[in-house]
Design a protein around this motif. Sequence first.
Motif, PDB file in Angstrom:
ATOM      1  N   ASP A 299       0.804  -1.226   0.000  1.00 45.34           N
ATOM      2  CA  ASP A 299       0.000   0.000   0.000  1.00 45.34           C
ATOM      3  C   ASP A 299       0.836   1.275   0.000  1.00 45.34           C
ATOM      4  O   ASP A 299       0.297   2.385   0.077  1.00 45.34           O
ATOM      5  CB  ASP A 299      -0.963   0.014   1.190  1.00 45.34           C
ATOM      6  CG  ASP A 299      -0.238  -0.104   2.524  1.00 45.34           C
ATOM      7  OD1 ASP A 299       1.016  -0.184   2.517  1.00 45.34           O
ATOM      8  OD2 ASP A 299      -0.912  -0.124   3.568  1.00 45.34           O
ATOM      9  N   GLN A 345      -8.347  -0.234   7.950  1.00 39.64           N
ATOM     10  CA  GLN A 345      -8.134  -0.474   6.523  1.00 39.64           C
ATOM     11  C   GLN A 345      -7.932  -1.959   6.260  1.00 39.64           C
ATOM     12  O   GLN A 345      -7.079  -2.598   6.869  1.00 39.64           O
ATOM     13  CB  GLN A 345      -6.913   0.293   6.022  1.00 39.64           C
ATOM     14  CG  GLN A 345      -6.637   0.096   4.531  1.00 39.64           C
ATOM     15  CD  GLN A 345      -5.383   0.825   4.094  1.00 39.64           C
ATOM     16  OE1 GLN A 345      -4.646   1.334   4.908  1.00 39.64           O
ATOM     17  NE2 GLN A 345      -5.152   0.860   2.788  1.00 39.64           N
ATOM     18  N   LEU A 347      -6.880  -4.308   3.200  1.00 38.91           N
ATOM     19  CA  LEU A 347      -6.325  -4.257   1.850  1.00 38.91           C
ATOM     20  C   LEU A 347      -6.272  -5.660   1.282  1.00 38.91           C
ATOM     21  O   LEU A 347      -5.675  -6.553   1.871  1.00 38.91           O
ATOM     22  CB  LEU A 347      -4.920  -3.651   1.882  1.00 38.91           C
ATOM     23  CG  LEU A 347      -4.296  -3.327   0.530  1.00 38.91           C
ATOM     24  CD1 LEU A 347      -5.076  -2.220  -0.160  1.00 38.91           C
ATOM     25  CD2 LEU A 347      -2.849  -2.906   0.701  1.00 38.91           C
ATOM     26  N   LEU A 360      -5.074  -4.846  -6.858  1.00 32.81           N
ATOM     27  CA  LEU A 360      -5.820  -4.388  -5.682  1.00 32.81           C
ATOM     28  C   LEU A 360      -7.303  -4.556  -5.952  1.00 32.81           C
ATOM     29  O   LEU A 360      -7.797  -4.173  -7.019  1.00 32.81           O
ATOM     30  CB  LEU A 360      -5.484  -2.930  -5.368  1.00 32.81           C
ATOM     31  CG  LEU A 360      -4.048  -2.664  -4.910  1.00 32.81           C
ATOM     32  CD1 LEU A 360      -3.813  -1.172  -4.746  1.00 32.81           C
ATOM     33  CD2 LEU A 360      -3.736  -3.389  -3.616  1.00 32.81           C
TER      34      LEU A 360
END
Length: 445
Positions: A299, A345, A347, A360
Amino acid sequence: MKKIIGLLLAASLLLTCSGCSLNFFSVESLLSPPMQSGKNGEVQEAFNTLMKKEKIQLKTPLAGDYQTSFVLFDVNDDQNDEAFIFYTDASVDASVRMAFLQCIDNEWQIAADIKGGGNGVYDIAFSDMNNDGLSEIFVSWSLFDSKVKKITGVYLPAMSENGVLTLKSLGSEYCDARGFVDFNGDTEKDFVVVYHDDTGDTQKTFLRLFSLSKSYELVKYGEIPLDSAITSVSRIQSDVISINGDKITRLFIDCQKSEKMIFTEMVYWNSELSVPVRAISKPSLSNTRSYKVSSMDVDGDGLLEIPVITSLAGDEKQFSVSYYDEVYTFTLLEWKNLKGDNDNQTLKTLSNPLDEYLLLFPWEGEVSVKYDSVRDALVYYEWKESEHEYGDELFAIAQRDSDEKFENNNILYKDDNTAYFFEITQQGVSFGVTADLLKQNFIKI
């Protein structure tokens, strides 16, 4: 053709050092006439003068940043490079050797000639561990040309009695992988070694930590056993996190579990107990995945994450494809930092080990994939969870050789060897897929 196998040809370099020039060889060859003319042949002439033998053969490191028989590096920070030459002398034995040359008064001189710990050289690296302006030299000697079994010799630049810079051996360590990082927070770099011992009935792998003492001795200050499922180690990385004002260095060790699977150990330094600590108790059970996906800063926040396989919506029978007698499985990965990341978050990426990329994936539960063998592309579909079936095609991504074309020629990513192209359908546009979104979310592995 999906996989490209080619020969990499290194360009010859002409480097100067206080009037001294080096002649480089890109492949192993006999050190015999014809000699290079002018200053280009000075180092070769000096080396041949020392040897005075005909059975000298140059050796090239198999890996690392210096894959040439002649290596230039300024080890004492005097703005002049020294030379390292790897070779074997068949008239003596099969051991590889390292000659160390210094340029003095515009002439190359042999300052040291060291017998290595094997019959090949795997790599050479340099690191100024204690910030004194002298770079220690780390040479991994290959045992019987093995890429796994290695012993690393550590050497220190030191002045001889006659005032010539030479090399002093500080010892050697068996290792699968190594790194240089301030692990214990004392502002000096440490020599980090992972060693896989398969000599006994039970295979064992250890992380060992070494510092350089004030008297220039290599001192082991820490050791910890790692997961018993490790067969070898492919990579060591590190990052630094801040917890309650304290900066902590973490080691991320990517470990081979089998030929096609890896997992990651994470180790940090406990300053209160003065010991290394494993952050994951059973990493081989918790984060095993395709060998193509290393731990990484996925990220871009400066902290490394570890990928963990999680559920991908869709028909599991569609998630594997056989290609040239190998089976590749598409998975959804959740990236975990353990400490330091934003806890809110989550991811996730789609992992495509066949085409070697990550994407992603903000569409968890809404999008699934199938491999289209006719188009030779991974196709992304809307997933209808209530009906448990695939819906409209949204977009497709295909890998090609860099000089090939792909239908409407929408380039997603391109390097010297490989190109990735994409197509977005009208249904994909309506779904919210854009070219910019795909380009921003694409990660080549």
